[in-house]
Write an enzyme that holds these catalytic residues in place. Structure first.
Site, PDB file in Angstrom:
ATOM      1  N   ASN A  99       1.410   4.037  -3.055  1.00  0.00           N
ATOM      2  CA  ASN A  99       1.099   5.462  -2.897  1.00  0.00           C
ATOM      3  C   ASN A  99       2.242   6.354  -3.372  1.00  0.00           C
ATOM      4  OD1 ASN A  99      -1.455   5.012  -1.982  1.00  0.00           O
ATOM      5  ND2 ASN A  99      -1.015   5.435   0.164  1.00  0.00           N
ATOM      6  N   ARG A 147      -8.997   3.798  -7.962  1.00  0.00           N
ATOM      7  CA  ARG A 147      -8.416   3.831  -6.614  1.00  0.00           C
ATOM      8  C   ARG A 147      -9.582   3.735  -5.632  1.00  0.00           C
ATOM      9  NH1 ARG A 147      -4.148   2.983  -5.109  1.00  0.00           N
ATOM     10  NH2 ARG A 147      -4.191   1.519  -6.773  1.00  0.00           N
ATOM     11  N   GLU A 149       0.835  -1.214   0.000  1.00  0.00           N
ATOM     12  CA  GLU A 149       0.000   0.000   0.000  1.00  0.00           C
ATOM     13  C   GLU A 149       0.869   1.265   0.000  1.00  0.00           C
ATOM     14  OE1 GLU A 149      -3.098   0.107  -0.517  1.00  0.00           O
ATOM     15  OE2 GLU A 149      -3.794  -1.896  -0.011  1.00  0.00           O
TER      16      GLU A 149
HETATM   17  N1  LIG Z   1       3.068   9.174  -0.595  1.00  0.00           N
HETATM   18  C1  LIG Z   1       2.055  10.025  -0.878  1.00  0.00           C
HETATM   19  N2  LIG Z   1       2.305  11.229  -1.475  1.00  0.00           N
HETATM   20  C2  LIG Z   1       1.301  12.077  -1.767  1.00  0.00           C
HETATM   21  N3  LIG Z   1      -0.007  11.835  -1.499  1.00  0.00           N
HETATM   22  C3  LIG Z   1      -0.321  10.679  -0.900  1.00  0.00           C
HETATM   23  C4  LIG Z   1       0.685   9.699  -0.562  1.00  0.00           C
HETATM   24  N4  LIG Z   1       0.063   8.662   0.035  1.00  0.00           N
HETATM   25  C5  LIG Z   1      -1.241   8.952   0.065  1.00  0.00           C
HETATM   26  N5  LIG Z   1      -1.497  10.163  -0.493  1.00  0.00           N
HETATM   27  C6  LIG Z   1      -2.825  10.830  -0.574  1.00  0.00           C
HETATM   28  O1  LIG Z   1      -3.711  10.198   0.335  1.00  0.00           O
HETATM   29  C7  LIG Z   1      -4.887   9.716  -0.355  1.00  0.00           C
HETATM   30  C8  LIG Z   1      -5.401   8.451   0.285  1.00  0.00           C
HETATM   31  O2  LIG Z   1      -4.475   7.377   0.106  1.00  0.00           O
HETATM   32  P1  LIG Z   1      -5.009   5.875   0.135  1.00  0.00           P
HETATM   33  O3  LIG Z   1      -5.785   5.687   1.398  1.00  0.00           O
HETATM   34  O4  LIG Z   1      -3.877   4.975  -0.100  1.00  0.00           O
HETATM   35  O5  LIG Z   1      -6.059   5.810  -1.067  1.00  0.00           O
HETATM   36  P2  LIG Z   1      -5.808   5.742  -2.667  1.00  0.00           P
HETATM   37  O6  LIG Z   1      -4.367   5.402  -2.906  1.00  0.00           O
HETATM   38  O7  LIG Z   1      -6.734   4.683  -3.120  1.00  0.00           O
HETATM   39  O8  LIG Z   1      -6.159   7.103  -3.201  1.00  0.00           O
HETATM   40  C9  LIG Z   1      -4.455   9.586  -1.792  1.00  0.00           C
HETATM   41  O9  LIG Z   1      -5.538   9.678  -2.686  1.00  0.00           O
HETATM   42  C10 LIG Z   1      -3.466  10.754  -1.938  1.00  0.00           C
HETATM   43  O10 LIG Z   1      -4.154  11.962  -2.145  1.00  0.00           O
HETATM   44 MG   LIG Z   2      -3.281   3.972  -1.909  1.00  0.00          MG
END
Ligand SMILES: Nc1ncnc2c1ncn2[C@@H]1O[C@H](COP(=O)(O)OP(=O)(O)O)[C@@H](O)[C@H]1O
Ligand SMILES: [Mg+2]
Lengths: 144, 114
Positions: free
Chosen positions: A52, A106, A48
């Site tokens: 990201n 997503r 996960e």
């Molecule tokens: N490493 C990262 N850098 C920038 N934004 C991030 C990062 N990890 C997560 N995010 C932000 O947090 C949100 C939620 O992440 P997540 O719960 O993994 O859902 P998803 O990946 O399905 O969008 C993402 O849509 C993004 O906007």
């Molecule tokens: Mg994610």
């Protein structure tokens, strides 16, 4: 806690590395005697966080992902996954179940999954600087 | 991911194999959607997870996306033979209210999550 071993790796943010990174961390962690479920938990959380970095942090570019995996004598694995990407403006909101900033397929469940399968999860982020996700897993192992 | 297909009495079963993550999901999605398009008479689509060895939240997007594809066509979606972990992850999305989720029979007894 007493560190007994540590792995550091730097990977390109290419999606082909998602599988490699979770298998590498799980394999390094398995020096602590753990169950198949615990190994699976670690793989899931790493997958996960690394995804990201690839999808969000470096959405239009290829950057580096920095992974550290530390093994503690007390039977704890700590993994940190860091990027120097776009950062998260509102971490609290990002951690809400089903929140996603991008459309498509997503699910917005990445952080919820990371929380469910780890014992402690910390997210530090600064816009324009990057994000570090650190999690700990307490290994109970096959003995218990 | 090459998927195996079974068609019986208007039920199309798509058997998935291997690991589902953000890297592998697009090819899996394409194979499922092709199968649904070719077998357009099927009214029930079953995604069979027996051969799935790993899944993260990309699998949730995959299942929800397939539901959004087939529901407007009047077709039903069902997910079978989920591992305990994949079942737990899929349930976080609330998808089971729209598409039934069934666990692997041999794992129900030893399910540590419920
Ligand atoms: N490493 C990262 N850098 C920038 N934004 C991030 C990062 N990890 C997560 N995010 C932000 O947090 C949100 C939620 O992440 P997540 O719960 O993994 O859902 P998803 O990946 O399905 O969008 C993402 O849509 C993004 O906007
Ligand atoms: Mg994610």
């Amino acid at each position: 806690m007493t560190k007994i071993n540590e792995l550091k790796m730097i990977l390109d943010s290419r999606s082909v590395n998602e599988c490699f990174s979770r298998v590498a961390v799980a394999s390094f962690s398995s020096q602590l005697d753990m169950t198949v479920e615990e190994l699976g938990d670690i793989k899931t959380v790493v997958s996960e966080a690394v995804t990201n970095c690839i999808v969000h942090a470096y959405s239009n570019t290829i950057g580096k992902i920095y992974i550290t995996c530390t093994v503690f004598e007390e039977g704890v694995i700590r993994v940190s996954i860091r990027d120097k990407g776009c950062g998260i403006p509102d971490v609290e909101k990002a951690r809400e179940p089903l929140y996603t900033s991008v459309g498509g397929e997503r699910s917005g469940l990445g952080f919820s999954v990371m929380e469910s399968f780890s014992d402690k999860l910390r997210v530090r982020s600064r816009v324009g600087v990057g994000t570090t996700v650190t999690f700990e897993k307490i290994i109970k192992g096959k003995a218990r | 991911m090459p998927v195996a297909l079974k068609l019986k009495n208007n039920t199309l079963t798509v058997c998935l194999k291997g690991e589902i993550d953000h890297h592998t999901a697009p090819a899996i999605r394409e194979s499922i959607d092709d199968a649904i398009a070719i077998n357009h008479n099927a009214s029930l689509i079953i995604l069979d997870f027996s051969g799935v060895t790993f899944m993260d939240s990309s699998g949730v997007g995959l299942v929800m996306g397939r539901y959004r594809l087939v529901a407007p066509m009047g077709k039903r979606l069902q997910v079978d033979n989920l591992s305990a972990r994949d079942y737990q992850i899929l349930r976080m999305s609330g998808i089971e209210k729209l598409a039934p989720l069934n666990q692997r029979y041999d794992e129900i007894k030893e399910n540590r999550y419920d």
